[in-house]
Design a protein around this motif. Structure first.
Motif, short mmCIF file in Angstrom:
data_model
loop_
_atom_site.label_atom_id
_atom_site.label_comp_id
_atom_site.label_asym_id
_atom_site.label_seq_id
_atom_site.Cartn_x
_atom_site.Cartn_y
_atom_site.Cartn_z
N GLU A 67 12.31 1.22 5.46
CA GLU A 67 12.55 1.49 4.25
C GLU A 67 12.69 2.66 3.03
O GLU A 67 11.95 2.94 3.53
N MET A 68 13.94 3.02 3.12
CA MET A 68 14.46 4.61 3.12
C MET A 68 15.13 4.25 1.46
O MET A 68 16.23 3.78 1.16
N VAL A 82 9.75 4.98 18.30
CA VAL A 82 11.27 4.70 17.53
C VAL A 82 11.18 5.64 16.50
O VAL A 82 11.02 6.95 15.85
N ALA A 83 9.91 4.31 16.13
CA ALA A 83 9.78 4.62 14.40
C ALA A 83 9.04 5.60 13.48
O ALA A 83 8.95 6.74 12.93
N VAL A 122 9.74 4.38 3.27
CA VAL A 122 8.27 3.19 4.34
C VAL A 122 8.72 2.68 5.16
O VAL A 122 9.64 2.34 5.56
N VAL A 123 7.39 2.17 5.89
CA VAL A 123 7.49 1.89 7.51
C VAL A 123 6.96 0.66 7.19
O VAL A 123 4.94 0.68 7.31
N TYR A 124 7.29 0.11 7.54
CA TYR A 124 6.45 -2.21 7.54
C TYR A 124 6.74 -2.20 9.05
O TYR A 124 7.19 -2.18 9.84
N SER A 166 0.88 -0.60 -0.10
CA SER A 166 -0.17 -0.09 0.11
C SER A 166 1.20 1.34 0.12
O SER A 166 1.92 0.50 0.33
N ALA A 167 0.79 2.42 -0.22
CA ALA A 167 1.32 3.34 0.12
C ALA A 167 0.59 4.88 1.14
O ALA A 167 -0.19 5.25 0.50
N ALA A 168 0.88 5.03 1.70
CA ALA A 168 1.00 5.68 3.00
C ALA A 168 1.44 7.37 2.15
O ALA A 168 2.49 7.25 3.22
N LYS A 169 0.75 7.97 2.52
CA LYS A 169 2.11 9.08 2.21
C LYS A 169 1.63 10.43 3.53
O LYS A 169 0.36 10.22 3.65
N SER A 170 2.77 10.83 3.60
CA SER A 170 2.56 12.23 5.02
C SER A 170 1.87 13.87 4.22
O SER A 170 2.48 13.76 3.01
#
Length: 310
Positions: free
Chosen positions: A146-147, A211-212, A245-247, A8-12
């Motif tokens: 993941e960056m 932290v994340a 992206v954070v999983y 999926s894609a979560a955008k800030s």
């Protein structure tokens, strides 16, 4: 544990800053600028988290639930190969319900629509009506950050990069180094694994979900810290990122149904099914034709035998 992404894609989206620290406060909350009514208690700075009023200790990280609630203050809208059962935050920012301790309540609702979340506040079920039961707050035990850094001609020094991020995470976010499972670099991707089981976590340890969240905000240039932006430099060279992206991996797999899959993933599944059906049809037709050919050949041979006998 096998590997498989939940995509999926979560955008800030940067929202207007909520109320910040009051002028003339007895102290400044260095680790959270979204607070008010700061005061010194036995030499420790305590402030009220904006939106919830919960008192937070400024010597440590504020919980993600309280941070999200503070960010939502003044705005009721906001959108902001992996392990199997790893999933991304597809909903982004919402106004959460927090326990008095600052942790997320297992059940979150937006009007009459409700869902269950993990300890990182990320939805782990389909959305249902208000009758939904969330029996427990499931712990997130593994977070993968993941960056993707900006295009560059030469790769970064992997050892320098690994040291930088480990030092930052342990010093800036006060996470015990034993919870940093790995820092991997494969140009242009940097992957940080944080692992923390409930049995490993001591009472004074910060949570990897907090932290994340702090780290993601820093990387996206929306720091929660008071006048303390994170400068990411490897070998005296500033580093910028195109995507982060954070999983999340929970101790119990998420409970999503097929209807919650993204259209892209559904399309892939449909294409695969169609291809399999087509292959089966071709195989059946080929066998039928071969069978007819064999029958015709046998018939001709019989006629030849009859001719010879005559």
């Amino acid at each position: 544990m096998t590997l498989e992404p939940f995509v999926s894609a979560a955008k800030s989206t940067r929202l207007p800053e909520p109320q910040v620290q009051e002028h003339g406060a007895a102290c400044i909350c260095e680790k959270n600028k979204r607070v008010s009514n700061c005061r010194l208690v036995d030499g420790v700075c305590w402030c009220d988290s904006v939106g919830s009023g919960v008192s937070v200790n400024c010597n440590t990280l504020t919980s993600k639930c309280l941070l999200m609630k503070a960010e939502m203050t003044g705005s009721k809208s906001g959108r902001r190969e992996k392990p199997k059962d790893a999933f991304e935050d597809t909903d982004g920012l919402y106004d959460p319900e927090c326990e008095n301790t600052g942790v997320f309540k297992a059940k979150q609702c937006n009007g009459t629509t409700c869902w269950c979340v993990n300890t990182a506040g990320v939805r782990r079920t389909d959305k249902h009506d208000a009758d939904l039961k969330c029996n427990q707050l499931v712990r997130t035990t593994w977070i993968i950050i993941e960056m993707k850094h900006a295009e560059r001609n030469t790769p970064l020094n992997a050892e320098s990069l690994k040291k930088f991020f480990k030092d930052v995470i342990t010093s800036r976010y006060m996470l015990d180094g034993r919870y940093i499972s790995s820092v991997l670099y494969e140009k242009p991707y940097i992957t940080i694994d944080l692992k923390q089981n409930s049995t490993d976590k001591s009472p004074g340890d910060v949570d990897i979900a907090d932290v994340a969240y702090y780290f993601e905000k820093d990387v996206k240039r929306d720091s929660i810290f008071h006048n303390n932006e994170l400068n990411i430099s490897i070998g005296n060279e500033a580093l910028s990122f195109e995507k982060t992206v954070v999983y999340y991996v929970d101790e119990i797999p998420p409970e999503f149904s097929m209807k919650s899959l993204t259209p892209g993933l559904i399309a892939v599944i449909v294409v695969v099914i169609v291809a399999i059906v087509a292959a089966i049809v071709v195989l059946v037709l080929t066998r039928r034709r071969k069978g007819k050919y064999v029958k015709a050949e046998v018939k001709e041979m019989n006629e030849m035998h009859r001719g010879l006998n005559a």
